[in-house]
Enzyme design. Structure first.
Site, short mmCIF file in Angstrom:
data_model
loop_
_atom_site.label_atom_id
_atom_site.label_comp_id
_atom_site.label_asym_id
_atom_site.label_seq_id
_atom_site.Cartn_x
_atom_site.Cartn_y
_atom_site.Cartn_z
N ASN A 1 103.35 36.40 -73.53
CA ASN A 1 102.27 36.43 -74.51
C ASN A 1 101.13 37.36 -74.12
O ASN A 1 100.35 37.77 -74.97
CB ASN A 1 101.72 35.02 -74.74
CG ASN A 1 101.38 34.32 -73.45
OD1 ASN A 1 102.25 34.13 -72.59
ND2 ASN A 1 100.14 33.93 -73.29
N HIS B 1 102.29 29.17 -86.17
CA HIS B 1 101.07 29.93 -86.47
C HIS B 1 101.09 31.37 -85.95
O HIS B 1 100.18 32.14 -86.23
CB HIS B 1 99.81 29.18 -86.01
CG HIS B 1 99.58 29.12 -84.53
ND1 HIS B 1 98.68 29.94 -83.89
CD2 HIS B 1 100.11 28.32 -83.57
CE1 HIS B 1 98.65 29.63 -82.59
NE2 HIS B 1 99.52 28.66 -82.37
N CYS C 1 88.26 30.34 -69.80
CA CYS C 1 88.03 28.97 -69.37
C CYS C 1 87.17 28.26 -70.40
O CYS C 1 86.67 28.87 -71.35
CB CYS C 1 87.41 28.92 -67.98
SG CYS C 1 85.65 29.24 -68.00
N THR D 1 103.62 23.95 -77.79
CA THR D 1 103.23 23.21 -76.59
C THR D 1 103.99 21.89 -76.53
O THR D 1 104.58 21.54 -75.50
CB THR D 1 101.70 22.96 -76.59
OG1 THR D 1 101.03 24.23 -76.66
CG2 THR D 1 101.26 22.22 -75.35
N SER E 1 106.74 28.49 -82.57
CA SER E 1 105.46 28.08 -83.11
C SER E 1 105.25 28.72 -84.48
O SER E 1 105.56 29.90 -84.67
CB SER E 1 104.34 28.51 -82.15
OG SER E 1 103.09 28.16 -82.69
N GLN F 1 106.53 34.20 -78.77
CA GLN F 1 106.05 35.57 -79.04
C GLN F 1 107.16 36.49 -79.53
O GLN F 1 106.88 37.58 -80.01
CB GLN F 1 105.37 36.15 -77.79
CG GLN F 1 104.13 35.39 -77.37
CD GLN F 1 102.92 35.67 -78.26
OE1 GLN F 1 102.84 36.69 -78.94
NE2 GLN F 1 101.97 34.74 -78.26
C1 LIG Z 1 104.08 32.15 -75.27
C2 LIG Z 1 103.43 30.97 -75.88
N1 LIG Z 1 103.91 29.76 -75.63
C3 LIG Z 1 103.37 28.65 -76.16
C4 LIG Z 1 102.28 28.73 -76.99
C5 LIG Z 1 101.70 27.47 -77.56
O1 LIG Z 1 102.01 27.35 -78.91
P1 LIG Z 1 101.28 26.30 -79.86
O2 LIG Z 1 99.91 26.87 -80.13
O3 LIG Z 1 102.11 26.22 -81.10
O4 LIG Z 1 101.23 25.00 -79.14
C6 LIG Z 1 101.73 29.98 -77.28
C7 LIG Z 1 100.55 30.11 -78.15
O5 LIG Z 1 99.44 30.25 -77.69
C8 LIG Z 1 102.32 31.13 -76.71
O6 LIG Z 1 101.85 32.36 -76.93
#
Ligand SMILES: Cc1ncc(COP(=O)(O)O)c(C=O)c1O
Length: 389
Positions: A164, A214, A336, A87, A212, A192
């Site tokens: 995602n 995690h 939500c 993010t 990312s 992803q």
């Molecule tokens: C496609 C995608 N973009 C961005 C993110 C955000 O990643 P992070 O949790 O490392 O901020 C995610 C995770 O939920 C994701 O699946």
């Protein structure tokens, strides 16, 4: 796998076997990742900005992790900026690029992750017009429409590599020259795809790419922005000059070390991807035998780990709760704050009705699952469907 083996595993299930089919949401930290991280919480807990021995040790660990992340996507270490996750990396890529081009235009897919959509909403409030392109019914963004939407006023094109929710893939690499010929940059959310598909800036057709930790068995709260050589961005957070001044704030050393080890594992993406795709395909083939079950995005190229299924006439929230009761973790497009389901903006952007979107569930697969686990999951989905109808 024999029927009796499945029956035995179903009994295990009743005794508490949890099937995590929500691996697009996150993943457990791999034991090798955890053991690499642990010393940096305690005996090696130096600040990488300190000049003394403990600081130098921490700095060395961070730079080693940077080499590992860089190697996983085929760039040099200096092209990696560590962040608190994708993010933040996407905000740095998007808002950090737009800072140098006041009022410039952006082209983006309507099916992006909320991290991109919200960064672009901020940009809109700062006077950047955004053209949102809707995908087709299969979830594909038409590259020719992207090219047509780009002009000299365009600073950014933002399209994720692998969605995602549906796993639908976009390959901008054949279009990179045309997308950038008027001076625009291409930002790709590769979260992803990382670890499941071979990935580099060139394969993704990207100038800036977000990762990312995690999602690939690394710790949460850690990620990276990968920048093509020569690309500059305006820092969105200033402070002690960390990360070459691009991201102020003390580096989270244990997390970055863990991400480094996770990225090393993620580099074996084709093997993992093929394994996970076989599990996903086994799952889908069994369930689409039911005429009320269809695969969202089936007509598009898809990454290996996602299966977004539409269950005609079944309330998705009820189905999710029934699956949860049976020990199957899955998810809907988005939830939500109150925890009740809102309709997936991704499925709605593909032309599904709100009702159809609410009848859809995302399953996603991890490498540690066996075929037997998948067969148990299929059984449980069938049972959950019966009680949800
Ligand atoms: C496609 C995608 N973009 C961005 C993110 C955000 O990643 P992070 O949790 O490392 O901020 C995610 C995770 O939920 C994701 O699946």
């Amino acid at each position: 796998v024999t029927a009796s083996a499945v029956a035995a595993t179903v009994r295990d299930a009743e005794a508490g076997l949890i099937l995590d089919l929500d691996r697009a949401a996150t993943s457990p930290v791999h034991p090798d990742v955890l053991s690499a991280m642990l010393p940096y919480f305690s005996e090696l807990a130096g600040n990488p900005a300190s000049v003394h021995a403990l600081g130098r040790r921490a700095r060395h660990a961070v730079e080693e992790a940077r080499e590992r992340v860089a190697a996983a996507v085929g760039v040099r270490a200096r092209q990696v900026v560590f962040t608190s996750g994708a993010t933040e990396a996407l905000h740095l890529a998007i808002l950090g690029s737009l800072a140098a081009r006041p009022g410039a235009h952006v082209v983006a897919a309507a099916s992006e992750h909320a991290a991109v959509i919200e960064a672009l909403r901020s940009a809109e409030r700062r006077g950047h017009p955004v053209t949102w392109l809707a995908p087709d019914a299969a979830g594909r963004i038409d590259p020719a429409a992207l090219v047509a939407a780009v002009s000299e006023a365009t600073a950014l094109v933002v399209v994720m590599r692998t969605n995602n929710e549906t796993g639908v893939q976009h390959d901008l690499s054949p279009w990179y020259e045309r997308l950038t010929e008027h001076g625009a940059r291409v930002v790709v959310d590769a979260v992803q795809a990382f670890g499941y598909e071979p990935l580099s800036l060139d394969l993704a057709g990207a100038d800036l790419m977000a990762l990312s930790s995690h999602k690939v068995a690394g710790p949460k709260g850690c990620g990276a922005l990968i920048l093509r050589e020569g690309i500059e961005v305006e820092p969105q957070q200033r402070g002690g000059g960390q990360e070459r001044g691009l991201r102020g704030g003390t580096v989270d050393v244990p997390a970055v070390v863990g991400f480094g080890v996770a990225a090393q594992r993620a580099a074996r993406a084709d093997v993992r991807g093929a394994r996970v795709a076989a599990l996903r395909d086994r799952f889908e083939q069994a369930l689409v035998g039911d005429p009320s079950v269809t695969v969202n995005g089936a007509a598009a190229p898809r990454g290996p780990k996602h299966s977004n299924l539409h269950f005609a006439g079944v309330d998705g929230e009820t189905l999710l709760i029934n699956l949860d009761t049976l020990g199957v973790m899955a998810s809907a497009g988005s939830a939500c704050a109150a925890g009740s389901l809102s309709a997936s903006h991704v499925l709605v952007s593909m032309g599904r009705s709100v009702a159809e979107a609410r009848q859809s569930i995302r399953f996603s697969f991890g490498e540690e699952l066996s075929e037997q686990h998948v067969d148990v999951a299929i059984e449980r989905v069938r049972r959950a469907l019966q009680s949800s109808r």
